[in-house]
Design a protein around this motif. Structure first.
Motif, mmCIF file in Angstrom:
data_model
loop_
_atom_site.group_PDB
_atom_site.id
_atom_site.type_symbol
_atom_site.label_atom_id
_atom_site.label_comp_id
_atom_site.label_asym_id
_atom_site.label_seq_id
_atom_site.Cartn_x
_atom_site.Cartn_y
_atom_site.Cartn_z
ATOM 1 N N UNK A 13 0.822 -1.215 0.000
ATOM 2 C CA UNK A 13 0.000 0.000 0.000
ATOM 3 C C UNK A 13 0.850 1.257 0.000
ATOM 4 N N UNK A 14 1.893 1.281 0.818
ATOM 5 C CA UNK A 14 2.796 2.439 0.847
ATOM 6 C C UNK A 14 3.520 2.618 -0.482
ATOM 7 N N UNK A 15 3.929 1.525 -1.086
ATOM 8 C CA UNK A 15 4.593 1.596 -2.377
ATOM 9 C C UNK A 15 3.654 2.134 -3.453
ATOM 10 N N UNK A 16 2.406 1.705 -3.424
ATOM 11 C CA UNK A 16 1.426 2.192 -4.396
ATOM 12 C C UNK A 16 1.140 3.676 -4.182
ATOM 13 N N UNK A 17 1.043 4.104 -2.923
ATOM 14 C CA UNK A 17 0.796 5.526 -2.648
ATOM 15 C C UNK A 17 1.977 6.379 -3.089
ATOM 16 N N UNK A 18 3.186 5.896 -2.892
ATOM 17 C CA UNK A 18 4.369 6.647 -3.318
ATOM 18 C C UNK A 18 4.422 6.762 -4.831
ATOM 19 N N UNK A 19 4.023 5.718 -5.529
ATOM 20 C CA UNK A 19 4.030 5.757 -6.997
ATOM 21 C C UNK A 19 2.991 6.739 -7.521
ATOM 22 N N UNK A 20 1.840 6.821 -6.867
ATOM 23 C CA UNK A 20 0.798 7.744 -7.322
ATOM 24 C C UNK A 20 1.134 9.189 -6.986
#
Length: 73
Positions: A13-20
């Protein structure tokens, strides 16, 4: 095992938020300027505001006067 799955989901989830949250690679450029602020004020804003705020002083008398207050074509 359960804490491993929770950490894995939280990390994803953190990785996805950082990518967005990353900024786009190219910033769209604005169109080229076609006039100055002074030209805009003199040609559009002042005549329109005069037509709006001074209509009580000298109201349009005929169709031509009404058309001068509208949008320009």
């Amino acid at each position: 095992m359960r804490s491993f799955v929770v950490c894995l989901i939280a990390g994803a989830g953190l990785l996805a938020m950082a990518a967005m949250a990353q900024a786009p690679s190219q910033v769209p450029t604005a169109g080229r300027p076609v006039g100055t602020m002074s030209q805009l004020m003199i040609d559009i804003i002042y005549p329109t505001s005069d037509a709006i705020f001074y209509v009580d002083r000298e109201p349009p008398k005929n169709q031509h006067d009404w058309m001068c207050c509208g949008p320009r074509r």
